[in-house]
Design a protein around this motif. Structure first.
Motif, mmCIF file in Angstrom:
data_model
loop_
_atom_site.group_PDB
_atom_site.id
_atom_site.type_symbol
_atom_site.label_atom_id
_atom_site.label_comp_id
_atom_site.label_asym_id
_atom_site.label_seq_id
_atom_site.Cartn_x
_atom_site.Cartn_y
_atom_site.Cartn_z
ATOM 1 N N THR A 111 -7.890 9.688 -9.281
ATOM 2 C CA THR A 111 -7.981 8.260 -8.956
ATOM 3 C C THR A 111 -9.307 7.847 -8.310
ATOM 4 O OG1 THR A 111 -6.943 8.651 -6.794
ATOM 5 C CG2 THR A 111 -5.479 8.097 -8.628
ATOM 6 N N CYS A 147 -14.317 10.938 -10.830
ATOM 7 C CA CYS A 147 -13.203 10.717 -11.750
ATOM 8 C C CYS A 147 -13.123 11.837 -12.784
ATOM 9 C CB CYS A 147 -13.356 9.363 -12.441
ATOM 10 S SG CYS A 147 -11.897 8.876 -13.396
ATOM 11 N N THR A 187 -11.834 1.451 -13.324
ATOM 12 C CA THR A 187 -10.951 2.182 -12.428
ATOM 13 C C THR A 187 -10.770 3.593 -12.966
ATOM 14 O OG1 THR A 187 -9.005 1.366 -13.631
ATOM 15 C CG2 THR A 187 -9.727 0.103 -11.700
ATOM 16 N N CYS A 188 -10.343 4.481 -12.083
ATOM 17 C CA CYS A 188 -10.085 5.866 -12.470
ATOM 18 C C CYS A 188 -8.575 6.050 -12.565
ATOM 19 C CB CYS A 188 -10.684 6.829 -11.432
ATOM 20 S SG CYS A 188 -10.450 8.583 -11.838
ATOM 21 N N THR A 189 -8.106 6.340 -13.752
ATOM 22 C CA THR A 189 -6.674 6.507 -13.992
ATOM 23 C C THR A 189 -6.446 7.830 -14.693
ATOM 24 O OG1 THR A 189 -6.413 4.106 -14.219
ATOM 25 C CG2 THR A 189 -4.628 5.487 -15.041
#
Length: 416
Positions: free
Chosen positions: A227, A232, A244-246
């Motif tokens: 996250t 990331c 975003t980091c998913t």
């Protein structure tokens, strides 16, 4: 000796109470006019205080004067605060100096774990520590008077047990200035002064480790690579601005694409971003906008040529065409330079003068000249090797073969 002290303190405490009526009367004289003049609508005998009408003679929140609040337990009588019989005002409350353990014999004299009788602290099962507050202390358990009055245990978080200073069971190790648990203290992990090195790390069983919420070590801190937008999927993998980091992957919002590298990377809409129009790195010319992934120039300069919006009929590679003057109130465009005066430029100059006219390039008055006629006029442009190249003459006759040439004896102007 204790009774003597209480006697002196008792007189000191009673003196302000005796002076209270005179003081309130003086303050009342100074402020009654200010309180009473703000609102003329209060009933007789009441005064406006903070927008509310009150009776300064009986109101315990405004006794004698606006905001003249009586101590807790007191009443307002004739504009003066009065504690119940046998009590005096101690700060914000009325107290019985004979029995109040927080104000024993005098305001502010606290008995602590003792009781107050006859204005004297009774330290049953405890020790009377003269000069300290509170006066009654348990020397076996009081960390501020451990073993003897006034002996303060030296470490932060330490306790007094049986009259001796010690670290508590929950923080069993004495480390420099405080008690610590070397099994859980990140500043004293495994041993005193052993500070866990990473930002956000913890001490578990005397060993430094990243917590379960931030399980990965990256550089100087603990992170979650699933996250963390700066790490990331791997340490140092930075997501583009806006992403975003998913699940360990950088993701731009729907409809956007990551363009650029490193710190300059950002999420953009390729359909509308003038710096990345249609594809990353494709910048629209200055003054152009990006619509549906294509650069759109303004009406006066409709051609996108390289980094510029241009007027004209075509691009010269990535450059704009040259704007030329035809000598008779119109412009034309080509990729040549000014003042070359070529046959091709003469043709363009003539066409820009009369788009619907007819051009003749032979049988004229002079060599290296061409003529264009329309329904009312004829105009001759000279070019190339003509001694009159760069000049044009307009004749008010719709016949090129009767047109005047741009020689010095005829009216003429320059074209470029």
């Amino acid at each position: 000796m204790g009774l003597g002290v209480m006697s002196r303190r008792g007189r000191a405490a009673r003196s302000p109470a005796g002076a209270l009526p005179g003081l309130l009367a003086f303050v009342l004289a100074l402020s009654a006019a200010a309180c009473g003049s703000s609102t003329p609508d209060c009933p007789s005998g009441q005064t406006a205080c903070g927008g509310t009408c009150v009776d300064l003679q009986t109101d315990e929140m405004n006794c004698g004067v606006c905001s003249g609040r009586c101590p807790s337990g007191a009443t307002c009588n004739a504009g003066r605060c009065e504690c119940p019989a046998g009590q005096v005002s101690c700060g914000s409350a009325c107290a019985d100096l004979a029995t109040d353990a927080a104000n024993c014999g005098a305001c502010g004299v606290a008995c602590g774990i003792g009781t107050c009788a006859g204005g004297v602290c009774q330290c049953e099962g405890a020790t009377f520590c003269a000069g300290l507050q509170p006066l009654c202390r348990d020397l076996l358990a009081d960390a501020a008077s451990c073993g003897t009055c006034g002996r303060d245990c030296p470490l932060a978080n330490d306790v007094c047990e049986g009259g001796a200073c010690a670290c508590p069971a929950s923080l069993p190790t004495a480390c420099s200035t405080r008690c610590a648990n070397t099994q859980t203290d990140a500043a004293n992990c495994g041993a005193c002064a052993r500070d866990c090195p990473l930002e956000n790390d913890v001490c578990v069983g005397g060993a430094c480790a990243c917590p379960s919420a931030l399980p990965d070590e990256c550089g100087t801190r603990c992170v979650d690579r699933q996250t963390d937008e700066a790490n990331c999927g791997g340490c140092g993998t930075v997501c583009a601005t806006g992403a975003t980091c998913t699940a360990g992957t950088c993701q731009c919002p729907a409809g956007q694409t990551a363009c650029g590298t490193g710190a300059a990377a950002r999420c953009v809409n390729l359909q509308t971003d003038a710096a990345n129009c249609g594809t990353c790195g494709r910048a629209c010319p200055a003054g152009a906008t990006c619509a549906s992934g294509g650069c759109v120039c303004g009406a006066s300069t409709p051609l996108a040529c390289g980094a510029s919006c241009c007027a004209g009929t075509a691009c010269c590679g990535t450059a704009c065409q040259t704007r030329h003057y035809n000598g008779v109130n119109a412009d034309y465009f080509d990729c040549g330079e000014l003042d070359q005066h070529t046959l091709a430029q003469a043709r363009l100059a003539a066409a820009s003068w009369s788009p619907g006219g007819t051009t003749y390039e032979s049988g004229l008055c002079l060599p290296s000249c061409l003529c264009r006629q329309n329904a009312s006029q004829a105009a001759v442009w000279c070019y190339g090797t003509s001694p009159y190249k760069g000049f044009v003459t307009v004749t008010n006759s719709p016949n090129c073969f009767a047109a005047a040439c741009p020689i010095p004896t005829n009216p003429r102007s320059a074209w470029r």
